[in-house]
Design an enzyme around this catalytic site. Structure first.
Site, PDB file in Angstrom:
ATOM      1  CE  LYS A  10      14.130  -5.541   6.514  1.00 36.67           C
ATOM      2  NZ  LYS A  10      15.149  -6.000   5.976  1.00 36.67           N
ATOM      3  CG  ASP A  34      10.880  -7.152   5.314  1.00 32.79           C
ATOM      4  OD1 ASP A  34      10.920  -8.291   5.466  1.00 32.79           O
ATOM      5  OD2 ASP A  34      11.372  -6.208   4.347  1.00 32.79           O
TER       6      ASP A  34
HETATM    7  P1  ATP Z   1      12.035  -3.500   0.400  1.00 25.54           P
HETATM    8  O1  ATP Z   1      13.105  -4.269   0.946  1.00 25.54           O
HETATM    9  O2  ATP Z   1      10.546  -3.706   0.773  1.00 25.54           O
HETATM   10  O3  ATP Z   1      12.204  -2.636  -1.015  1.00 25.54           O
HETATM   11  P2  ATP Z   1      13.531  -1.064   1.628  1.00 25.54           P
HETATM   12  O4  ATP Z   1      13.788  -0.839   3.074  1.00 25.54           O
HETATM   13  O5  ATP Z   1      14.731  -1.302   0.867  1.00 25.54           O
HETATM   14  O6  ATP Z   1      12.334  -2.132   1.271  1.00 25.54           O
HETATM   15  P3  ATP Z   1      11.507   1.060   1.387  1.00 25.54           P
HETATM   16  O7  ATP Z   1      11.955   2.219   2.052  1.00 25.54           O
HETATM   17  O8  ATP Z   1      10.379   0.095   2.087  1.00 25.54           O
HETATM   18  O9  ATP Z   1      12.673   0.190   0.855  1.00 25.54           O
HETATM   19  O10 ATP Z   1      10.891   1.474  -0.140  1.00 25.54           O
HETATM   20  C1  ATP Z   1      10.861   0.620  -1.064  1.00 25.54           C
HETATM   21  C2  ATP Z   1      10.296   1.268  -2.085  1.00 25.54           C
HETATM   22  O11 ATP Z   1       8.754   1.284  -1.968  1.00 25.54           O
HETATM   23  C3  ATP Z   1      10.578   2.917  -2.492  1.00 25.54           C
HETATM   24  O12 ATP Z   1      11.451   3.007  -3.305  1.00 25.54           O
HETATM   25  C4  ATP Z   1       9.170   3.635  -2.815  1.00 25.54           C
HETATM   26  O13 ATP Z   1       8.900   3.443  -4.390  1.00 25.54           O
HETATM   27  C5  ATP Z   1       8.118   2.398  -2.395  1.00 25.54           C
HETATM   28  N1  ATP Z   1       7.037   2.935  -1.327  1.00 25.54           N
HETATM   29  C6  ATP Z   1       5.607   2.744  -1.370  1.00 25.54           C
HETATM   30  N2  ATP Z   1       5.395   3.297  -0.152  1.00 25.54           N
HETATM   31  C7  ATP Z   1       6.308   3.540   0.463  1.00 25.54           C
HETATM   32  C8  ATP Z   1       6.392   4.244   1.869  1.00 25.54           C
HETATM   33  N3  ATP Z   1       5.208   4.437   2.510  1.00 25.54           N
HETATM   34  N4  ATP Z   1       7.584   4.454   2.174  1.00 25.54           N
HETATM   35  C9  ATP Z   1       8.664   4.173   1.573  1.00 25.54           C
HETATM   36  N5  ATP Z   1       8.687   3.741   0.308  1.00 25.54           N
HETATM   37  C10 ATP Z   1       7.514   3.370  -0.405  1.00 25.54           C
END
Ligand code: ATP
Length: 322
Positions: free
Chosen positions: A18, A148
């Protein structure tokens, strides 16, 4: 949905990244959350999640070269396992599953890859176990897992309120093209919100005159021009109406990203935008050909990870029953 088919041994669901076309952030509440008014759009970068029957919860993670797999937990703290456990508990089941995640969405990039995996797992297990969970229950469970996650189920374009979990589909008649510019160094979402709080005064400083009326803290709202741009497919109006309240705090923490913005503008993007809490940068393009040109120019100026992607794309959906 599953009809008279024989039970599947595994189900694979695809879920998209997203972006936030608008991310309006209000002053932090006493429970630590920030009220949001956001416009989500699903873009063409995907994770695939396969689930299969198993006696105990097990998660494995593979991914494309650009994905920092070491940062993704392969234990019960993976949000996909939390999603599976929550769905089983909702139905009073003692079941477990094997979950194989194949990531194409960069980790900790502000693209909600973890949320995509949670949404994909909810849908995949619902189908594997023939649960027929109602849409309302799936969205509610998704909202408990993360702000999200409901949008990752929905896809397309939507408004998000509350913490972002209260989603309403939005008419999006455009055929949009973005260049998603990844960054090797992740940016912690809580750190960006903390810095937003530091930069956003919540009280008057003692030097300011005492107001006779209480200070009104306005809740964030969705810009009407943005809704109109999506409804009409007007890319110039979209370019003029996107915005992100986390952009300045994130750039303050990561000044190196300013170069990505200026390179994007120089490459001919119609508009530049930080994705969520960053560090991913989004470049709005006129069409697919323009997006390929802009991606090429960005690579030439040293940005290795650039993906031209279409939007809006579908929410979590089954791609195979085996
Ligand atoms: P958010 O804003 O929710 O933190 P983001 O897009 O910046 O989202 P994500 O890729 O969702 O970041 O990952 C955030 C953290 O979540 C990662 O650093 C990781 O430690 C943890 N995590 C737990 N499960 C997962 C998963 N299935 N995929 C990615 N990261 C995960």
């Amino acid at each position: 949905m599953t009809g008279d088919r024989a039970p599947s041994r595994s189900v694979t669901v695809r879920a998209a990244a997203k972006i936030n076309l608008h991310l309006g952030v209000g002053v932090v509440r006493s429970d630590g959350f920030h009220p949001l008014a956001t416009v989500y759009q699903a873009v063409g970068l995907y994770d695939d999640v396969l689930v299969a029957e198993a006696d105990a919860w097990l998660v494995t993670v593979t991914g494309a070269d650009h994905v920092a797999l070491a940062e993704v937990p392969q234990d019960d703290s993976n949000i996909a396992v939390r999603a599976g456990r929550t769905l089983a508990a909702h139905h009073g089941l003692e079941k477990a599953a094997r979950i194989e995640i194949h990531k194409g969405i960069p980790v900790a990039g502000g693209l909600a890859g973890g949320s995509a995996d949670a949404a994909a797992t909810l849908l995949a297990l619902d189908r594997l176990w023939s649960l027929e969970t109602s849409d309302a229950d799936l969205l509610r469970i998704a909202g408990e897992l993360g702000s999200d996650v409901p949008f990752a189920l929905l896809g397309g374009a939507a408004t998000g309120h509350g913490r972002g979990e209260l989603v309403e589909p939005l008419q999006d008649n455009g055929v949009w093209w973005w260049v998603v510019v990844g960054n090797d160094t992740g940016l912690s979402t809580p750190a960006v919100y903390r810095h937003f709080d530091e930069l956003t005064p919540t009280e008057l400083t003692p030097t300011e005159p005492t107001p006779t009326e209480p200070v009104e803290v306005r809740d964030p709202t969705i810009p009407e021009a943005l809704v109109e741009a999506l409804r009409t497919g007007d890319v110039d109006l979209l370019a003029a109406s996107i915005g992100n309240d986390l952009q300045e705090p994130a750039l303050d923490l990561r000044p190196d990203l300013r170069r990505t913005f200026s390179d994007g503008a120089e490459a001919g993007a119609l508009a530049t935008l930080l994705s969520g809490s960053g560090p991913t940068v989004l470049l709005l393009c006129r069409d697919a050909v323009h997006a390929r040109e802009v991606a090429g120019a960005m690579r030439a100026s040293g940005h290795e990870h650039c993906w031209p992607v279409p939007a809006p794309v579908a929410g979590a959906h089954v791609v195979s029953y085996d």
